[in-house]
Design a protein around this motif. Structure first.
Motif, PDB file in Angstrom:
ATOM      1  N   HIS A 156       4.283  16.424  -1.793  1.00 32.22           N
ATOM      2  CA  HIS A 156       3.196  15.451  -1.768  1.00 32.22           C
ATOM      3  C   HIS A 156       3.737  14.022  -1.778  1.00 32.22           C
ATOM      4  N   LEU A 157       4.766  13.766  -2.611  1.00 29.75           N
ATOM      5  CA  LEU A 157       5.332  12.427  -2.692  1.00 29.75           C
ATOM      6  C   LEU A 157       5.981  12.010  -1.381  1.00 29.75           C
ATOM      7  N   LEU A 158       6.734  12.908  -0.764  1.00 28.65           N
ATOM      8  CA  LEU A 158       7.382  12.580   0.499  1.00 28.65           C
ATOM      9  C   LEU A 158       6.360  12.270   1.585  1.00 28.65           C
ATOM     10  N   ALA A 159       5.248  12.981   1.565  1.00 25.53           N
ATOM     11  CA  ALA A 159       4.201  12.708   2.540  1.00 25.53           C
ATOM     12  C   ALA A 159       3.610  11.315   2.320  1.00 25.53           C
ATOM     13  N   GLU A 160       3.423  10.950   1.052  1.00 32.24           N
ATOM     14  CA  GLU A 160       2.902   9.617   0.751  1.00 32.24           C
ATOM     15  C   GLU A 160       3.888   8.517   1.169  1.00 32.24           C
ATOM     16  N   LEU A 161       5.186   8.777   0.919  1.00 35.59           N
ATOM     17  CA  LEU A 161       6.198   7.804   1.302  1.00 35.59           C
ATOM     18  C   LEU A 161       6.261   7.640   2.818  1.00 35.59           C
ATOM     19  N   ALA A 162       6.140   8.733   3.535  1.00 33.98           N
ATOM     20  CA  ALA A 162       6.149   8.671   4.995  1.00 33.98           C
ATOM     21  C   ALA A 162       4.946   7.876   5.500  1.00 33.98           C
ATOM     22  N   GLU A 163       3.792   8.095   4.873  1.00 31.86           N
ATOM     23  CA  GLU A 163       2.588   7.359   5.256  1.00 31.86           C
ATOM     24  C   GLU A 163       2.747   5.868   4.954  1.00 31.86           C
ATOM     25  N   LEU A 164       3.387   5.567   3.801  1.00 30.86           N
ATOM     26  CA  LEU A 164       3.626   4.169   3.435  1.00 30.86           C
ATOM     27  C   LEU A 164       4.548   3.496   4.442  1.00 30.86           C
ATOM     28  N   ASP A 165       5.606   4.206   4.880  1.00 28.69           N
ATOM     29  CA  ASP A 165       6.517   3.662   5.885  1.00 28.69           C
ATOM     30  C   ASP A 165       5.782   3.360   7.188  1.00 28.69           C
ATOM     31  N   ALA A 166       4.889   4.262   7.573  1.00 26.23           N
ATOM     32  CA  ALA A 166       4.138   4.060   8.809  1.00 26.23           C
ATOM     33  C   ALA A 166       3.242   2.826   8.696  1.00 26.23           C
ATOM     34  N   LYS A 167       2.605   2.669   7.528  1.00 25.47           N
ATOM     35  CA  LYS A 167       1.745   1.500   7.319  1.00 25.47           C
ATOM     36  C   LYS A 167       2.575   0.217   7.325  1.00 25.47           C
ATOM     37  N   ARG A 168       3.752   0.273   6.708  1.00 22.51           N
ATOM     38  CA  ARG A 168       4.621  -0.899   6.657  1.00 22.51           C
ATOM     39  C   ARG A 168       5.050  -1.314   8.073  1.00 22.51           C
ATOM     40  N   GLY A 169       5.388  -0.311   8.881  1.00 26.27           N
ATOM     41  CA  GLY A 169       5.779  -0.603  10.255  1.00 26.27           C
ATOM     42  C   GLY A 169       4.644  -1.206  11.063  1.00 26.27           C
ATOM     43  N   LYS A 170       3.436  -0.686  10.850  1.00 27.95           N
ATOM     44  CA  LYS A 170       2.274  -1.208  11.559  1.00 27.95           C
ATOM     45  C   LYS A 170       2.001  -2.655  11.156  1.00 27.95           C
ATOM     46  N   LEU A 171       2.115  -2.942   9.860  1.00 27.18           N
ATOM     47  CA  LEU A 171       1.895  -4.307   9.378  1.00 27.18           C
ATOM     48  C   LEU A 171       2.953  -5.267   9.931  1.00 27.18           C
ATOM     49  N   ALA A 172       4.200  -4.806  10.002  1.00 27.63           N
ATOM     50  CA  ALA A 172       5.271  -5.645  10.541  1.00 27.63           C
ATOM     51  C   ALA A 172       5.017  -5.980  12.008  1.00 27.63           C
ATOM     52  N   ARG A 173       4.548  -4.992  12.767  1.00 27.04           N
ATOM     53  CA  ARG A 173       4.239  -5.243  14.178  1.00 27.04           C
ATOM     54  C   ARG A 173       3.100  -6.247  14.315  1.00 27.04           C
ATOM     55  N   GLU A 174       2.088  -6.097  13.457  1.00 28.82           N
ATOM     56  CA  GLU A 174       0.946  -6.997  13.517  1.00 28.82           C
ATOM     57  C   GLU A 174       1.343  -8.422  13.108  1.00 28.82           C
ATOM     58  N   GLN A 175       2.179  -8.521  12.082  1.00 25.83           N
ATOM     59  CA  GLN A 175       2.660  -9.831  11.662  1.00 25.83           C
ATOM     60  C   GLN A 175       3.440 -10.503  12.795  1.00 25.83           C
ATOM     61  N   GLY A 176       4.297  -9.722  13.452  1.00 28.94           N
ATOM     62  CA  GLY A 176       5.056 -10.262  14.568  1.00 28.94           C
ATOM     63  C   GLY A 176       4.167 -10.718  15.706  1.00 28.94           C
ATOM     64  N   ARG A 177       3.147  -9.932  15.992  1.00 27.09           N
ATOM     65  CA  ARG A 177       2.215 -10.292  17.062  1.00 27.09           C
ATOM     66  C   ARG A 177       1.518 -11.619  16.746  1.00 27.09           C
ATOM     67  N   LEU A 178       1.094 -11.783  15.492  1.00 26.85           N
ATOM     68  CA  LEU A 178       0.419 -13.017  15.099  1.00 26.85           C
ATOM     69  C   LEU A 178       1.362 -14.206  15.175  1.00 26.85           C
ATOM     70  N   MET A 179       2.622 -14.018  14.787  1.00 27.32           N
ATOM     71  CA  MET A 179       3.599 -15.106  14.881  1.00 27.32           C
ATOM     72  C   MET A 179       3.817 -15.516  16.325  1.00 27.32           C
ATOM     73  N   LEU A 180       3.916 -14.533  17.210  1.00 28.25           N
ATOM     74  CA  LEU A 180       4.111 -14.838  18.622  1.00 28.25           C
ATOM     75  C   LEU A 180       2.907 -15.578  19.197  1.00 28.25           C
ATOM     76  N   GLU A 181       1.709 -15.152  18.808  1.00 31.65           N
ATOM     77  CA  GLU A 181       0.505 -15.827  19.295  1.00 31.65           C
ATOM     78  C   GLU A 181       0.449 -17.267  18.799  1.00 31.65           C
ATOM     79  N   ALA A 182       0.852 -17.486  17.533  1.00 33.23           N
ATOM     80  CA  ALA A 182       0.854 -18.837  16.988  1.00 33.23           C
ATOM     81  C   ALA A 182       1.865 -19.714  17.713  1.00 33.23           C
ATOM     82  N   ALA A 183       3.041 -19.163  18.008  1.00 31.28           N
ATOM     83  CA  ALA A 183       4.060 -19.914  18.734  1.00 31.28           C
ATOM     84  C   ALA A 183       3.581 -20.250  20.141  1.00 31.28           C
ATOM     85  N   GLN A 184       2.970 -19.281  20.789  1.00 33.71           N
ATOM     86  CA  GLN A 184       2.442 -19.495  22.136  1.00 33.71           C
ATOM     87  C   GLN A 184       1.390 -20.599  22.131  1.00 33.71           C
ATOM     88  N   GLN A 185       0.474 -20.561  21.167  1.00 30.98           N
ATOM     89  CA  GLN A 185      -0.575 -21.566  21.088  1.00 30.98           C
ATOM     90  C   GLN A 185      -0.002 -22.944  20.809  1.00 30.98           C
TER      91      GLN A 185
END
Length: 284
Positions: free
Chosen positions: A61-90
């Protein structure tokens, strides 16, 4: 393939200067501008045998939660990067850039920039990365690696952007700096600015002849250059000249000795990048 100005964006406080310098260079060179954000490879699920401390029933159960947390962290990092790129472009569009592209990549920064090298005319990156809180912190861990790996001009920024008026080239008569003079003569990047050719060393006939060659080549291209010979160790003498004369930008060649020597004893280039109080354009 059209060569572009490529600007590396991250979450550091120095990203705004990277944006502004890249936009300035793009306009001066009349070259396309692309902002790139590189994400480290996303971590996989946590591995290991935790049964001794948490019990067999809890491990799965713990490993499944950790894997889910990693996936969420990766998604947030991608979104943060996208927002930074949009801000730079603007930011670039608001400064008058007609078109600015964005690119997000996964992997190692150096490998990514090497992959993009063939379409890069000028690379712009900050001297410090996200981990640096101060403009005068230690040299960013990736900067020297990038300079060693790429064979394109690299503009290393720091502090706030100010359109340069006075520029100095650290000239030593080497093949790299002679090539740099030829590049300056054929480039619109510094056309119309006050250019200083500065040689650190003894005031000899040979050194004067080297500077005269460079000055004549620039004058033939319509660029007026001031020449100077300053005594002392290169890094200290060049830094002193920059400060005394109020230079806004320094230009210098990268790593004139063997790679083995650089790793053992460092170099004037590394020292200048680390200690400079103004942005540096590094020529390869």
């Amino acid at each position: 393939m059209t060569e572009q100005v490529l600007a590396c964006i991250d979450g550091s406080g120095h990203a705004a200067a990277v944006c502004d310098w890249a936009g300035w260079a793009s306009q001066r060179l009349d070259a396309p501008l692309t902002f790139v954000h590189v994400l480290d490879k996303e971590p996989g699920p946590v591995q290991g045998d935790l049964s001794g401390s948490i019990g067999l029933g809890s491990q799965e159960h713990l490993l499944a939660e950790l894997a889910e947390l990693d996936a969420k962290r990766g998604k947030l990092a991608r979104e943060q990067g996208r927002l930074m790129l949009e801000a730079a472009q603007q930011r670039a569009l608001e400064s008058g850039i007609e078109q600015a592209e964005t690119l997000q990549r996964h992997g190692a920064l150096v490998d990514t920039l090497v992959d993009l090298e063939s379409s890069t005319r000028l690379l712009v990156l900050g001297r410090h990365g996200e981990a640096s809180a101060s403009a005068h912190a230690h040299l960013g861990s990736h900067v020297e690696q990038v300079i060693r790996a790429l064979h394109r001009p690299i503009l290393v920024t720091l502090g706030e952007f100010r359109a340069p008026q006075k520029v100095m080239l650290a000239f030593d008569g080497s093949a790299t700096t002679r090539k740099g003079v030829e590049m300056l003569a054929g480039s619109p990047l510094f056309r119309g600015l006050e250019l200083h050719l500065v040689l650190a060393g003894a005031d000899t006939d040979d050194n004067r002849a080297q500077l005269e060659w460079a000055q004549q080549l620039l004058e033939q291209a319509g660029i007026t250059a001031v020449t100077a010979i300053v005594p002392g160790e290169a890094d200290k003498a060049l830094t002193a000249y920059q400060q005394e004369q109020g230079m806004d930008l320094m230009i210098m060649g990268a790593y004139g000795h063997s790679r083995i020597r650089q790793w053992l004893v460092g170099s004037t280039t590394t020292t200048m990048i680390r200690d400079a109080q103004v942005p540096l354009l590094i020529l390869r």
